[in-house]
Design a protein around this motif. Structure first.
Motif, PDB file in Angstrom:
ATOM      1  N   THR A   4       0.844  -1.190   0.000  1.00  0.00           N
ATOM      2  CA  THR A   4       0.000   0.000   0.000  1.00  0.00           C
ATOM      3  C   THR A   4       0.882   1.243   0.000  1.00  0.00           C
ATOM      4  O   THR A   4       2.102   1.158   0.151  1.00  0.00           O
ATOM      5  CB  THR A   4      -0.925   0.009   1.225  1.00  0.00           C
ATOM      6  N   LYS A  23      -7.828   6.027  -3.963  1.00  0.00           N
ATOM      7  CA  LYS A  23      -9.001   6.669  -3.366  1.00  0.00           C
ATOM      8  C   LYS A  23      -8.934   6.646  -1.844  1.00  0.00           C
ATOM      9  O   LYS A  23      -9.402   7.580  -1.182  1.00  0.00           O
ATOM     10  CB  LYS A  23     -10.277   5.971  -3.851  1.00  0.00           C
ATOM     11  N   HIS A  24      -8.324   5.597  -1.281  1.00  0.00           N
ATOM     12  CA  HIS A  24      -8.242   5.451   0.179  1.00  0.00           C
ATOM     13  C   HIS A  24      -6.920   5.987   0.738  1.00  0.00           C
ATOM     14  O   HIS A  24      -6.500   5.599   1.829  1.00  0.00           O
ATOM     15  CB  HIS A  24      -8.409   3.984   0.564  1.00  0.00           C
ATOM     16  N   GLN A  76      -4.348   8.403   2.663  1.00  0.00           N
ATOM     17  CA  GLN A  76      -4.556   9.157   3.900  1.00  0.00           C
ATOM     18  C   GLN A  76      -4.523  10.655   3.663  1.00  0.00           C
ATOM     19  O   GLN A  76      -5.307  11.398   4.239  1.00  0.00           O
ATOM     20  CB  GLN A  76      -3.504   8.752   4.936  1.00  0.00           C
ATOM     21  N   LYS A 110      -5.408  13.468   1.443  1.00  0.00           N
ATOM     22  CA  LYS A 110      -6.258  13.780   0.298  1.00  0.00           C
ATOM     23  C   LYS A 110      -5.690  14.917  -0.549  1.00  0.00           C
ATOM     24  O   LYS A 110      -6.184  15.154  -1.666  1.00  0.00           O
ATOM     25  CB  LYS A 110      -7.664  14.153   0.781  1.00  0.00           C
TER      26      LYS A 110
END
Length: 308
Positions: A64, A99-100, A102, A104
């Motif tokens: 990730t 999209k996920h 942390q 933005k």
């Protein structure tokens, strides 16, 4: 300094075993992944990079979004070469991973390596490109290996429908004597990250009397690609280790107590020399003794008066 979250999608299909790129298609991708991670994190330390594969039974998220280069290396080492690619599914999963994120505030980018035939048709690729563009996701393609006209045409159509002013590039790299990462460093994909030509890309011949001075580490990748790749990966690992130790040392130094601001005993400071230039306390000692003697004599006199 662009703040980005980047998902790198590697092609670990059976086609990546081919050795038309030095030392092989898969190892060439591994070296290029190291270059991309370094470029993104050095441009902005708050940028993060993730890794996933799109071969085998289906796409898999290996790492990730992270700033730890060790995790990227671990993800590369445990990837197995098998099956065929799933390009469209891999891009969609990479989009979900972004999209996920942390932070933005990070811009979203996907960099896809493809070296095998593309099974998806143009219609489905155009639909996917429009969806990614709507979600403000830039997608870069690094096409190498199977550069058949049908493959390149599909990628060009995808790029036309997603291309924006600040991203979404297509780099088609044919086989050659240099490493894939050396070609990648000269493309628009890394142009905004301050990466320039490395090694033999400067156009200077590294052979003859120069002793390989025109190449990185003094090694010509075309003559000994495995050694050049090993040296580069070793340098990246050592750099990551040094950065980790430096951050740890800074953390320890910030927690160490200091003597600043601690008052001396008694709450007052005393100079080392008195007004006559003598050592403080040395000339005053006789006076102190005299005062004590006088005080003692006074007490003796008082005692005598009482007895009288």
């Amino acid at each position: 300094m662009v703040l980005e979250a980047t998902m790198i999608v590697v092609d670990n299909s059976e086609s990546s075993r081919n050795g038309d790129y030095v030392p092989s298609r898969w190892e060439a991708q591994s070296d290029a992944v190291n270059l991309i991670f370094s470029a993104k994190t050095q441009t902005n330390p708050e940028s993060s990079v993730g890794l996933m594969s799109m071969g085998g039974k289906g796409p898999e998220v290996l790492v990730t979004l992270t700033t730890d280069f060790g995790k990227i290396l671990e993800g590369i080492h445990r990837t197995k070469i098998r099956g065929s690619t799933h390009l469209a599914t891999g891009i969609q999963i990479a989009g979900l991973a972004l999209k996920h994120r942390q932070n933005k505030a990070q811009k979203q980018r996907i960099i896809v390596f493809t070296c095998s035939p593309i099974e998806e048709d143009e219609k489905s690729l155009i639909k996917l490109a429009k969806r990614m563009k709507k979600n403000t996701i830039s997608i870069d393609f690094i096409a190498f290996g199977d550069l058949e006209p049908e493959n390149t045409k599909k990628l060009e159509v995808f790029n036309e429908h997603i291309k924006t002013t600040d991203g979404s590039h297509l780099a088609i790299i044919p086989p050659g004597p240099n490493l894939l990462s050396d070609h990648l460093a000269t493309t628009e994909i890394l142009a905004g990250d301050g990466v320039g030509p490395r090694g033999g890309d400067s156009g200077v011949d590294g052979g003859g009397e120069s002793g390989g001075a025109g190449f990185e580490f003094g090694v010509d990748p075309s003559t000994d690609p495995e050694l050049a790749l090993a040296l580069r990966m070793s340098m990246e690992e050592e750099k990551a280790r040094q950065e980790k130790e430096g951050a740890k040392a800074q953390g320890e130094a910030s927690t160490e107590p200091t003597l600043e601001g601690i008052p001396e005993e008694g709450g007052e400071t005393q100079s080392l020399l008195n007004e006559r230039g003598e050592a403080s306390g040395s000339g005053d000692a006789p006076k102190l003794f005299e005062e004590k003697d006088k005080k003692g004599k006074g007490e003796d006199d008082d005692d005598k008066m009482d007895t009288a």
